[in-house]
Design an enzyme around this catalytic site. Structure first.
Site, PDB file in Angstrom:
ATOM      1  N   ASN A  86       3.212   4.032  -0.685  1.00 51.78           N
ATOM      2  CA  ASN A  86       4.364   3.262  -1.148  1.00 51.78           C
ATOM      3  C   ASN A  86       4.537   3.589  -2.634  1.00 51.78           C
ATOM      4  O   ASN A  86       3.820   3.070  -3.471  1.00 51.78           O
ATOM      5  CB  ASN A  86       4.088   1.761  -0.938  1.00 51.78           C
ATOM      6  CG  ASN A  86       5.186   0.884  -1.532  1.00 51.78           C
ATOM      7  OD1 ASN A  86       6.247   1.380  -1.905  1.00 51.78           O
ATOM      8  ND2 ASN A  86       4.919  -0.418  -1.621  1.00 51.78           N
ATOM      9  N   TRP A  87       5.498   4.466  -2.894  1.00 50.64           N
ATOM     10  CA  TRP A  87       5.681   4.921  -4.287  1.00 50.64           C
ATOM     11  C   TRP A  87       6.314   3.855  -5.175  1.00 50.64           C
ATOM     12  O   TRP A  87       6.388   4.016  -6.383  1.00 50.64           O
ATOM     13  CB  TRP A  87       6.565   6.169  -4.309  1.00 50.64           C
ATOM     14  CG  TRP A  87       5.841   7.430  -3.933  1.00 50.64           C
ATOM     15  CD1 TRP A  87       4.539   7.546  -3.527  1.00 50.64           C
ATOM     16  CD2 TRP A  87       6.384   8.761  -3.938  1.00 50.64           C
ATOM     17  NE1 TRP A  87       4.246   8.859  -3.276  1.00 50.64           N
ATOM     18  CE2 TRP A  87       5.354   9.623  -3.523  1.00 50.64           C
ATOM     19  CE3 TRP A  87       7.631   9.292  -4.245  1.00 50.64           C
ATOM     20  CZ2 TRP A  87       5.544  11.011  -3.418  1.00 50.64           C
ATOM     21  CZ3 TRP A  87       7.830  10.660  -4.140  1.00 50.64           C
ATOM     22  CH2 TRP A  87       6.786  11.511  -3.730  1.00 50.64           C
ATOM     23  N   LYS A  88       6.840   2.793  -4.586  1.00 53.21           N
ATOM     24  CA  LYS A  88       7.559   1.754  -5.343  1.00 53.21           C
ATOM     25  C   LYS A  88       8.645   2.422  -6.200  1.00 53.21           C
ATOM     26  O   LYS A  88       9.213   3.422  -5.763  1.00 53.21           O
ATOM     27  CB  LYS A  88       6.568   0.921  -6.152  1.00 53.21           C
ATOM     28  CG  LYS A  88       5.445   0.393  -5.241  1.00 53.21           C
ATOM     29  CD  LYS A  88       4.583  -0.663  -5.856  1.00 53.21           C
ATOM     30  CE  LYS A  88       3.542  -1.118  -4.826  1.00 53.21           C
ATOM     31  NZ  LYS A  88       2.682  -2.189  -5.307  1.00 53.21           N
ATOM     32  N   HIS A 119       8.097  -6.562   1.694  1.00 58.81           N
ATOM     33  CA  HIS A 119       7.031  -6.441   0.687  1.00 58.81           C
ATOM     34  C   HIS A 119       7.132  -7.617  -0.289  1.00 58.81           C
ATOM     35  O   HIS A 119       8.234  -7.986  -0.704  1.00 58.81           O
ATOM     36  CB  HIS A 119       7.161  -5.110  -0.063  1.00 58.81           C
ATOM     37  CG  HIS A 119       5.951  -4.805  -0.884  1.00 58.81           C
ATOM     38  ND1 HIS A 119       5.657  -5.475  -2.048  1.00 58.81           N
ATOM     39  CD2 HIS A 119       4.931  -3.944  -0.693  1.00 58.81           C
ATOM     40  CE1 HIS A 119       4.516  -5.021  -2.543  1.00 58.81           C
ATOM     41  NE2 HIS A 119       4.050  -4.095  -1.737  1.00 58.81           N
ATOM     42  N   GLU A 159       6.675  -7.909  -3.358  1.00 63.94           N
ATOM     43  CA  GLU A 159       7.357  -7.651  -4.632  1.00 63.94           C
ATOM     44  C   GLU A 159       8.865  -7.856  -4.483  1.00 63.94           C
ATOM     45  O   GLU A 159       9.543  -8.200  -5.441  1.00 63.94           O
ATOM     46  CB  GLU A 159       7.044  -6.223  -5.114  1.00 63.94           C
ATOM     47  CG  GLU A 159       5.645  -6.129  -5.697  1.00 63.94           C
ATOM     48  CD  GLU A 159       5.094  -4.723  -5.777  1.00 63.94           C
ATOM     49  OE1 GLU A 159       5.825  -3.757  -5.511  1.00 63.94           O
ATOM     50  OE2 GLU A 159       3.895  -4.600  -6.097  1.00 63.94           O
ATOM     51  N   GLU A 204      -1.187  -7.780   3.293  1.00 60.78           N
ATOM     52  CA  GLU A 204      -1.183  -7.531   1.860  1.00 60.78           C
ATOM     53  C   GLU A 204      -1.373  -8.840   1.108  1.00 60.78           C
ATOM     54  O   GLU A 204      -0.381  -9.485   0.750  1.00 60.78           O
ATOM     55  CB  GLU A 204       0.176  -6.951   1.456  1.00 60.78           C
ATOM     56  CG  GLU A 204       0.581  -5.743   2.266  1.00 60.78           C
ATOM     57  CD  GLU A 204       0.980  -4.629   1.355  1.00 60.78           C
ATOM     58  OE1 GLU A 204       0.582  -3.508   1.634  1.00 60.78           O
ATOM     59  OE2 GLU A 204       1.655  -4.895   0.340  1.00 60.78           O
ATOM     60  N   GLY A 243      -1.939  -4.448  -6.720  1.00 60.14           N
ATOM     61  CA  GLY A 243      -1.860  -3.973  -8.097  1.00 60.14           C
ATOM     62  C   GLY A 243      -2.825  -4.652  -9.045  1.00 60.14           C
ATOM     63  O   GLY A 243      -2.735  -4.464 -10.263  1.00 60.14           O
ATOM     64  N   SER A 272      -4.730  -2.762  -3.719  1.00 62.76           N
ATOM     65  CA  SER A 272      -5.802  -2.145  -4.518  1.00 62.76           C
ATOM     66  C   SER A 272      -6.778  -1.299  -3.702  1.00 62.76           C
ATOM     67  O   SER A 272      -7.971  -1.267  -3.998  1.00 62.76           O
ATOM     68  CB  SER A 272      -6.556  -3.215  -5.317  1.00 62.76           C
ATOM     69  OG  SER A 272      -5.677  -3.842  -6.230  1.00 62.76           O
TER      70      SER A 272
HETATM   71  P1  PGA Z   1      -1.476  -1.248  -4.758  1.00 64.73           P
HETATM   72  O1  PGA Z   1      -0.144  -1.636  -3.953  1.00 64.73           O
HETATM   73  O2  PGA Z   1      -2.205  -0.231  -3.891  1.00 64.73           O
HETATM   74  O3  PGA Z   1      -1.000  -0.681  -6.033  1.00 64.73           O
HETATM   75  O4  PGA Z   1      -2.264  -2.505  -4.902  1.00 64.73           O
HETATM   76  C1  PGA Z   1      -0.199  -1.894  -2.586  1.00 64.73           C
HETATM   77  C2  PGA Z   1       1.150  -2.311  -2.091  1.00 64.73           C
HETATM   78  O5  PGA Z   1       1.894  -2.959  -2.822  1.00 64.73           O
HETATM   79  O6  PGA Z   1       1.521  -1.991  -0.955  1.00 64.73           O
END
Ligand code: PGA
Length: 250
Positions: A9-11, A95, A97, A167, A173, A212
């Protein structure tokens, strides 16, 4: 043994030049990979680039969101059929976020899940609890509500051949991943919840862990019986770390 699935997931990272480099490195390191499927979810504008670079490889690509509507006057939205036009086969849905920043309700997320499924995209549904919810011991209730909303609206069979990613919001993160035991316990709970309503759907469902993940903790996490792979944010931006994680799955 069922195949593992590792999703990048490149965001909101990347540009044309850096994507080219990263995808070239993915191809060099990760094709073909025994027993593991690899997917990269890119920002919308780079779907065409992902398609042109990845189309004759074993790496699949997808998006990080889609509209809950099929077509119409929805400025700024992107539909499931538009993603299909660019060869996407997966789409991340709900997600945290996004759910937090853009106020996505469980019902909106459920509708997006149905849109993806009915257009032949594999939805990757993100579920998980906040730290406060875990400390209060209500994490299973929170995740159950997210899953049940979809089952109540569309029936449990919609989960057949889809992906759920557990998640925990506190792990995303933060550098603080859930322990393999914490993740396994929630994955078992999720599979059991869906199995109660539809055994076949639960058996064909892949349940990923995200939050993470790095090449070190991936080994223990992926060894758990109900952890079918991972959704990887930060470490997917480095080809060597992402390679390490995919090899832990293999
Ligand atoms: P992260 O993100 O690996 O940077 O914790 C995971 C995610 O948001 O899917």
């Amino acid at each position: 043994m069922p195949r593992k699935l590792v999703v990048a997931n490149w965001k909101m990272h990347g540009n044309l030049a850096s994507n080219q480099q990263l995808l070239d490195a993915y191809i060099q390191k990760l094709t073909p990979l025994k027993n593991t499927d690899v997917v990269v979810c890119v920002p919308y504008p780079y779907l065409a680039q992902a398609q042109s670079i990845l189309q004759n490889t074993t790496i699949a690509w997808g998006a990080q969101n889609l509209s809950k509507d099929a077509v119409g006057a929805f400025t700024g939205e992107v539909s499931a059929s538009m993603l299909k036009d660019f060869g996407a086969s997966y789409v991340i849905i709900g997600h945290s976020e996004r759910a937090t920043a853009y106020c996505e309700s469980d019902e909106n997320i459920a509708t997006k899940f149905m849109q993806a499924k009915s257009h032949g995209l594999t939805p990757i549904l993100c579920v998980g609890e906040t730290l406060i919810e875990r400390e209060a011991g209500v994490m299973e209730m929170v995740v159950a509500k997210q899953i049940d909303t979809i089952m109540n609206m569309y029936g449990a069979a919609i989960f057949a051949n889809t992906v759920v990613s557990y998640e925990p919001i506190w792990a995303i993160g933060s550098g603080l991943a859930a322990s393999a035991e914490q993740a396994q316990s929630m994955h078992e709970f999720i599979r059991g919840r869906i199995a109660c309503a539809d055994k076949g759907a639960a058996a064909s469902l892949k349940i990923l862990y995200g939050g993470s993940v790095n090449p070190q903790n991936a080994v223990q996490l992926f060894a758990m019986p109900d952890i079918d792979g991972g959704l990887i944010g930060k470490c997917s931006l480095s080809a060597s770390e992402f390679d390490g994680i995919c090899r832990a799955a293999t």
